[in-house]
Design a protein around this motif. Structure first.
Motif, PDB file in Angstrom:
ATOM      1  N   TRP A  45       4.014   7.834   2.899  1.00  0.00           N
ATOM      2  CA  TRP A  45       3.851   6.593   3.666  1.00  0.00           C
ATOM      3  C   TRP A  45       3.664   5.255   2.774  1.00  0.00           C
ATOM      4  N   TYR A  46       4.353   4.227   3.226  1.00  0.00           N
ATOM      5  CA  TYR A  46       4.154   2.713   2.693  1.00  0.00           C
ATOM      6  C   TYR A  46       3.568   2.004   3.769  1.00  0.00           C
ATOM      7  N   GLY A  47       2.846   0.844   3.087  1.00  0.00           N
ATOM      8  CA  GLY A  47       2.266   0.007   4.051  1.00  0.00           C
ATOM      9  C   GLY A  47       2.305  -1.358   3.392  1.00  0.00           C
ATOM     10  N   ILE A  52      -2.567  -3.786   8.318  1.00  0.00           N
ATOM     11  CA  ILE A  52      -1.766  -3.226   7.351  1.00  0.00           C
ATOM     12  C   ILE A  52      -0.699  -2.331   8.437  1.00  0.00           C
ATOM     13  N   GLU A  53       0.718  -2.853   7.925  1.00  0.00           N
ATOM     14  CA  GLU A  53       1.586  -2.132   8.565  1.00  0.00           C
ATOM     15  C   GLU A  53       2.161  -1.033   8.044  1.00  0.00           C
ATOM     16  N   TRP A  54       1.974   0.237   8.505  1.00  0.00           N
ATOM     17  CA  TRP A  54       2.231   1.500   7.894  1.00  0.00           C
ATOM     18  C   TRP A  54       3.416   1.839   8.481  1.00  0.00           C
ATOM     19  N   TYR A  86       0.843  -1.235   0.098  1.00  0.00           N
ATOM     20  CA  TYR A  86       0.108   0.004  -0.036  1.00  0.00           C
ATOM     21  C   TYR A  86       0.953   1.177  -0.025  1.00  0.00           C
ATOM     22  N   GLN A 133       6.143   5.908   7.884  1.00  0.00           N
ATOM     23  CA  GLN A 133       6.367   7.153   7.121  1.00  0.00           C
ATOM     24  C   GLN A 133       7.746   6.944   6.685  1.00  0.00           C
ATOM     25  N   TYR A 185      -4.748   7.363  -1.592  1.00  0.00           N
ATOM     26  CA  TYR A 185      -4.262   5.823  -1.304  1.00  0.00           C
ATOM     27  C   TYR A 185      -4.165   5.024  -2.760  1.00  0.00           C
TER      28      TYR A 185
END
Length: 747
Positions: A253-255, A264-266, A21, A268, A196
């Motif tokens: 941000w990446y997830g 989901i593990e986000w 994500y 920054q 997103y």
């Protein structure tokens, strides 16, 4: 490397990865208005602070007051001092002086003067808190009225464009709780946009950091967004793209979802500044870059200091001169001094020079904060809060087998060649490790816990550590890490984690002090005996062949015979006073003028129209002079000064019998000890001499300057430093890595 969960790490290595994500957010903020806006009026309480609402960071501080359903009794609020106490009040934001329903026909108004020429503002974001207004109007100087009815949120956001206005006025009619004052915690003249996966067509994130700070780091980011309903079309009067400004902040941000049933593990990845944007009927592209790209003003206040200045204090001066309020400087730089002046360079280059002189790297962290951090494996040493007369804690750094003295501790003594009887005078020449002076009691606990302290010369992070104990083992111990005196982390380990050779697999954040506190022994009446201690690896990440999408291209660098590091010594001039400025000036009495110099100078003497009394030197440095003219008219202005005589010598690091010679000059290096350390550090970099380049499956958690293992058919456990890293996203992740082999014991 971003800190991610074990589940994340393991899933990224699987043949079929989970869903990736991405999220970008940025604010359409009128920065000029934000910088100049002020709240006018006097309809506020005596403890209100309405001067700090624009760009303010919330800290949750609040005073308990007698209003409807406002005061909490959970310890989160403070009692309000009496008005006559004349004390300093906490900044709790703007607070109206009366309840809203007490204003009757007049109605409560909040007036914001923008202090700029008439301008357009795309939206407003106002944090009213938990007790918010329900019905109110927003009025502009052009007569525009935006009616808000039935507001149901404490963080009010509108996308309405306020056009051609010099002020913004709020008129409030009702509150969530009728018997309440108005409270405003923050005001943003604009609003935020967040996009997103469904909105992001593709993006590219490229970061670069020189391993020896040979140049300034860079981050380049580009994102292409869907242009629904021509929201980003320039010709659309309400278009968002018309309100984007150079320097506006963008958060990236990446997830990742490790498994279908996982959250989901986000994390920054960056806070960047917008630099370019464009759009067509279908897409909008926004480009951003790092903070350093905007630090182009010149730093000219370099000063030769006979007593010296620490690199830490020098970096503070540069950051302050650049107007940067939030930054991080490695405390290690407090140990390094220079007498030499900083030359006239841009602020970002001045920071680069400081970082290189201190064997550090200059980077921007994911939250947009510039930082100077050490980039070498630090020395460390051991101390204790008490050891026996025959103990030698310094020996535990060596992996050589240790001998022990037998004692009457329960089940401790044994009969073998490694255990000896203690001499009567407790003096012996045996190779002993650490033996605590404190002994446990009948229950195995200590009255005073033995503490083994490991102090590093600078901060560093490790993935675990190893302890080899003596004949008896502890049953419990605690590990605490500190950075610059502040507690970073604490971990407890019990009997299930402990064996004679105990290996702790744990990712520790950056620290400069680690304390291992022993709480209990397995057997009663025992001391703590440690034979060996070593930190674990500096990385737990391996780039395997299956993670590479192309075969690594190997680039062999030209062989380097040696590295010569220049060391500059500043001495008094042998040529006497020299004229360094001579020009005809049309001066006006009271004018202040700064003159910039090409050569480092001192002992300035200025004259105007032949007299020193016609001009005054207000401030000077090695490369500048600020003067005040006391006489008007057109006449000759001259400055005489002594030019420093600069002597140069070299610290040399030999690497190979043949090859080119690299000469490295850092103007701050004026001490041979610093030059020698720098030659070792830079020599290690050039001695590696092999670079690799390949496409990868993509690892957004990876950062430029990370040291990782890279699978190689010929070199086992080969370490490389990633100095350029690319993450691409188009619904899925891909990447590119450019790295240099690490052939030394370095960070």
């Amino acid at each position: 490397m971003q800190r991610v969960s074990k589940e994340y790490k393991n899933s990224m290595k699987e043949l079929l990865r989970g869903q990736s994500y991405m999220m970008v957010s940025f604010g359409l903020v009128n920065q000029e208005a934000m910088a100049n806006a002020a709240v006018e009026g006097n309809n506020f309480t005596y403890f209100s602070k309405q001067s700090n609402l624009f760009g303010r960071k919330l800290d949750g501080t609040a005073y308990a007051t007698l209003e409807q359903d406002f005061t909490k009794v959970d310890g989160s609020m403070f009692f309000l001092p009496r008005e006559t106490s004349h004390c300093a009040y906490y900044d709790t934001g703007l607070i109206g002086d009366r309840l809203i329903n007490e204003w009757d026909e007049a109605k409560y108004e909040l007036f914001i003067e923008l202090n700029v020429l008439a301008t357009d503002i795309k939206g407003l974001t106002v944090n009213f808190g938990e007790v918010y207004p329900v019905d109110f109007d927003i009025i502009t100087s052009s007569g525009q009225v935006v009616e808000i009815r039935g507001n149901d949120t404490g963080e009010f956001v509108t996308e309405e464009v306020l056009r051609n206005t010099t002020y913004v006025k709020f008129r409030f009619y009702s509150m969530k709780n009728p018997d309440s004052r108005l409270r405003v915690y923050t005001i943003q003249l604009g609003f935020g946009l967040t996009y997103y996966n469904d909105d992001i067509m593709d993006s590219s994130f490229v970061s670069y950091v020189s391993p020896i700070c040979a140049d300034v780091p860079q981050i380049d980011f580009s994102v292409k967004l869907q242009n629904y309903d021509q929201y980003f079309n320039v010709d659309n009067p309400n278009s968002a793209i018309n309100f984007i400004e150079t320097g506006q902040e963008m958060y990236v941000w990446y997830g990742y979802r490790p498994h279908e049933d996982s959250e989901i593990e986000w994390f920054q990845s960056a806070k960047l500044l917008c630099s370019e944007w464009e759009s067509d009927d279908y897409t909008a592209t926004i480009k951003c870059r790092d903070l350093f790209r905007s630090m182009d003003d010149e730093y000219y206040k370099g000063q030769y200091r006979q007593e010296g200045i620490t690199l830490y204090d020098l970096a503070v001066l540069v950051f302050e001169d650049a107007g940067i309020e939030e930054y991080y400087i490695d405390p290690y730089l407090k140990k390094l001094k220079t007498r030499n002046p900083m030359p006239r360079v841009r602020h970002k280059e001045a920071l680069q020079i400081i970082a290189n002189a201190g064997r550090c790297i200059l980077t921007q962290n994911p939250f947009g904060v510039p930082q100077i951090k050490s980039s070498f494996m630090p020395e460390y040493w051991f101390t204790t809060n008490g050891e026996t007369e025959y103990s030698n804690v310094a020996n535990i750094k060596s992996n050589e087998p240790k001998q022990e003295y037998s004692s009457y501790a329960l089940d401790y003594a044994r009969v073998d060649k490694w255990m000896y009887n203690l001499p009567e005078n407790h003096e012996g020449g045996l190779y002993i490790g650490y033996v605590s002076s404190y002994q446990s009691g009948a229950d195995g606990y200590f009255e005073t816990n033995p503490v083994l302290t490991i102090t590093q010369e600078t901060q560093f992070k490790y993935y675990g550590f190893k302890i080899r104990f003596g004949s008896m083992l502890p049953a419990e111990f605690k590990v605490s890490t500190y950075n610059n005196g502040d507690l970073v982390e604490e971990y407890f380990y019990d009997d299930s984690d402990i064996s004679r050779i105990t290996t702790i697999i744990q990712e520790f954040k950056y620290f400069d002090v680690m304390k291992v506190e022993f709480i209990k022994t397995k057997n009663p009446y025992n001391r703590i005996v440690v034979d060996y201690f070593s930190f674990g690896d500096i990385t737990d990440f391996t780039m395997e062949r299956k993670d590479m999408m192309t075969s690594p291209k190997s680039i062999k660098q030209e062989l380097v015979k040696r590295v010569d590091i220049s060391c500059y010594s500043y001495n008094e001039s042998k040529n006497g006073l020299e004229t360094i400025v001579s020009e005809e000036v049309n001066a006006v009495s009271g004018d202040m003028v700064i003159y910039y110099l090409g050569n480092a100078s001192y002992g300035f003497q200025a004259t105007f129209d032949g007299s020193e009394s016609n001009v005054q030197i207000l401030e000077d440095g090695s490369f500048f002079l600020k003067v005040l003219f006391k006489k008007s008219g057109k006449a000759q202005f001259e400055v005489a000064a002594y030019k420093y005589a600069i002597a140069e010598q070299y610290a040399t690091k030999s690497l190979n019998n043949r090859g080119k010679v690299v000469t490295w000059g850092n103007p701050l290096v004026g001490d041979m000890e610093m030059a020698k350390d720098l030659s070792e550090w830079i020599g290690e970099y050039y001695n590696a001499g092999i670079e690799y380049e390949y496409d990868s499956r993509g690892n957004p958690e990876m950062e430029a300057n990370d040291v990782i293992y890279q699978e190689n058919a010929y070199v086992e456990d080969m370490k490389v430093r990633v100095y350029r890293h690319t993450t691409n996203f188009n619904g899925s992740i891909s990447g590119k890595v450019v790295a240099r082999r690490v052939s030394y014991n370095s960070a």
